[in-house]
Structures are given as structure tokens and as C-alpha cells.
Design a protein around this motif. Sequence first.
Motif, PDB file in Angstrom:
ATOM      1  N   VAL A  36     -39.935  -9.116   6.523  1.00 45.90           N
ATOM      2  CA  VAL A  36     -39.166 -10.328   6.215  1.00 45.90           C
ATOM      3  C   VAL A  36     -39.751 -11.032   4.988  1.00 45.90           C
ATOM      4  N   GLU A  37     -41.080 -11.117   4.920  1.00 41.72           N
ATOM      5  CA  GLU A  37     -41.731 -11.739   3.759  1.00 41.72           C
ATOM      6  C   GLU A  37     -41.435 -10.976   2.474  1.00 41.72           C
ATOM      7  N   GLU A  38     -41.468  -9.654   2.551  1.00 38.70           N
ATOM      8  CA  GLU A  38     -41.183  -8.845   1.363  1.00 38.70           C
ATOM      9  C   GLU A  38     -39.741  -9.033   0.910  1.00 38.70           C
ATOM     10  N   LEU A  39     -38.814  -9.111   1.844  1.00 37.56           N
ATOM     11  CA  LEU A  39     -37.418  -9.358   1.485  1.00 37.56           C
ATOM     12  C   LEU A  39     -37.255 -10.744   0.864  1.00 37.56           C
ATOM     13  N   ASN A  40     -37.962 -11.721   1.412  1.00 35.26           N
ATOM     14  CA  ASN A  40     -37.934 -13.082   0.855  1.00 35.26           C
ATOM     15  C   ASN A  40     -38.367 -13.099  -0.606  1.00 35.26           C
ATOM     16  N   LYS A  41     -39.390 -12.297  -0.917  1.00 36.58           N
ATOM     17  CA  LYS A  41     -39.916 -12.250  -2.286  1.00 36.58           C
ATOM     18  C   LYS A  41     -38.875 -11.786  -3.297  1.00 36.58           C
ATOM     19  N   ILE A  42     -37.919 -10.989  -2.836  1.00 39.18           N
ATOM     20  CA  ILE A  42     -36.882 -10.500  -3.765  1.00 39.18           C
ATOM     21  C   ILE A  42     -35.556 -11.250  -3.568  1.00 39.18           C
ATOM     22  N   GLY A  43     -35.640 -12.402  -2.876  1.00 40.04           N
ATOM     23  CA  GLY A  43     -34.472 -13.266  -2.770  1.00 40.04           C
ATOM     24  C   GLY A  43     -33.528 -12.983  -1.621  1.00 40.04           C
ATOM     25  N   ILE A  44     -33.955 -12.194  -0.674  1.00 41.34           N
ATOM     26  CA  ILE A  44     -33.111 -11.900   0.487  1.00 41.34           C
ATOM     27  C   ILE A  44     -33.620 -12.701   1.680  1.00 41.34           C
ATOM     28  N   THR A  45     -32.730 -13.495   2.265  1.00 43.12           N
ATOM     29  CA  THR A  45     -33.082 -14.298   3.433  1.00 43.12           C
ATOM     30  C   THR A  45     -32.598 -13.588   4.685  1.00 43.12           C
ATOM     31  N   VAL A  46     -33.485 -13.392   5.630  1.00 40.69           N
ATOM     32  CA  VAL A  46     -33.129 -12.775   6.907  1.00 40.69           C
ATOM     33  C   VAL A  46     -32.771 -13.899   7.871  1.00 40.69           C
TER      34      VAL A  46
END
Length: 190
Positions: A36-46
Motif C-alpha cells: 500500500v505504501e509503495e502504491l501511495n508513492k506512485i499516486g495510487i490510493t488504496v
Amino acid sequence: MSKSLVIKRPRFDSLAVEFLKQASRLNDDAIMLFLVEELNKIGITVLDQTIFIKNLMIPRGVLGKIQPTEEQLSDVEYGYKIAKEMGQLDIGQSVVIKDRMIMAIEAIEGTDKCIKRGCKLGKKDSIIVKVAKPAQDKRFDIPAFGLNTLKTMKKYKAKLIAVEANETILVDQKKTIEFADKNNIVVMAV
């Protein structure tokens, strides 16, 4: 995907290898929170996935025609307490219980294999209790069960599954309840 994938040591990309080196624990939450943190870094919100599947969440009560006995309810109460404690430790979400004795606790193998293991010890009439973790992150890993779980229960002669009300997904509700009724299995949410 099975949680045991990490044990099988597949070929991971460099990001996954680095995470595995740094991780102090490789439990479900640690792995999912990293992703989830890695996705957040590229602008994707879970998002909390339950906002899209409220109709699949099980309400409190007995869902089929088969009613629990007083002895089964006593086991459910005890199993619920134990399962919640396990969830607090992020070990698993299910227990198999018989006569107020824990036959198995779920670990990395998943619910159905826990049922198989526990019912081999408890023999017939074992009870399964499945709960959400006390701090369940609803973006991932929502407790779920369905027809496959009930088929495993039938094969190993388990008689009741109790899940946490409004926190558990029931997959293919109509077919699952029909199967439970046909095979004298109690399905309930507490």
C-alpha cells in the motif's frame, strides 16, 4: 494468491528482495502495508474495499435453516474469544474447536487447510470460528468464506461455521446457504 508464496522463494524483483531483507516480520499486515505504501508513492490510493461490497457482508444471525445447539453456541463463544486474540497477534483469523478445546488455529495455510487439520483431530462435529482482526485494515484481507469452505467442512464432518457479523464476506451467498442446509451445517454470524 496463497500467503505461502513467500515460503516458496519465487524469483522476486529487486524491490521485493529489498523489502524481504528489511522486513522484521513477514506477516500479512506487514506485506500488505508495504505494498500500500509503495502504491501511495506512485499516486495510487488504496481504498477500503468494503465500501463497494456491503451487500456481501454477513449480518448477525443464523443464515440458513439449521439452528445451533446450546453446546455449539458455547464453543462459538469460546472460539470467538480465542480467534480475536490470535488476530491481535496477526497469526490467523480462524480456529477449529470441539467441546471447548481448540483443535487448530489458522496460520499461513489458510482457513480450509486449518479446517482439515483441526477436524482430523476433533473428528466429527467440529466447529469453525472465523473473525476479523481487531485492527483489520479494510483495504485488504477481509475475512471471507463460501461454498469451497463448506465443502471442506462437509468432507471433514464439521457442523458449524460462525463468522464475525458485518466484517466477513460470504461468497455466492445463495448457493452456500443452500449447500449448508442440505448438509446440516449451521452458518451463523455473531
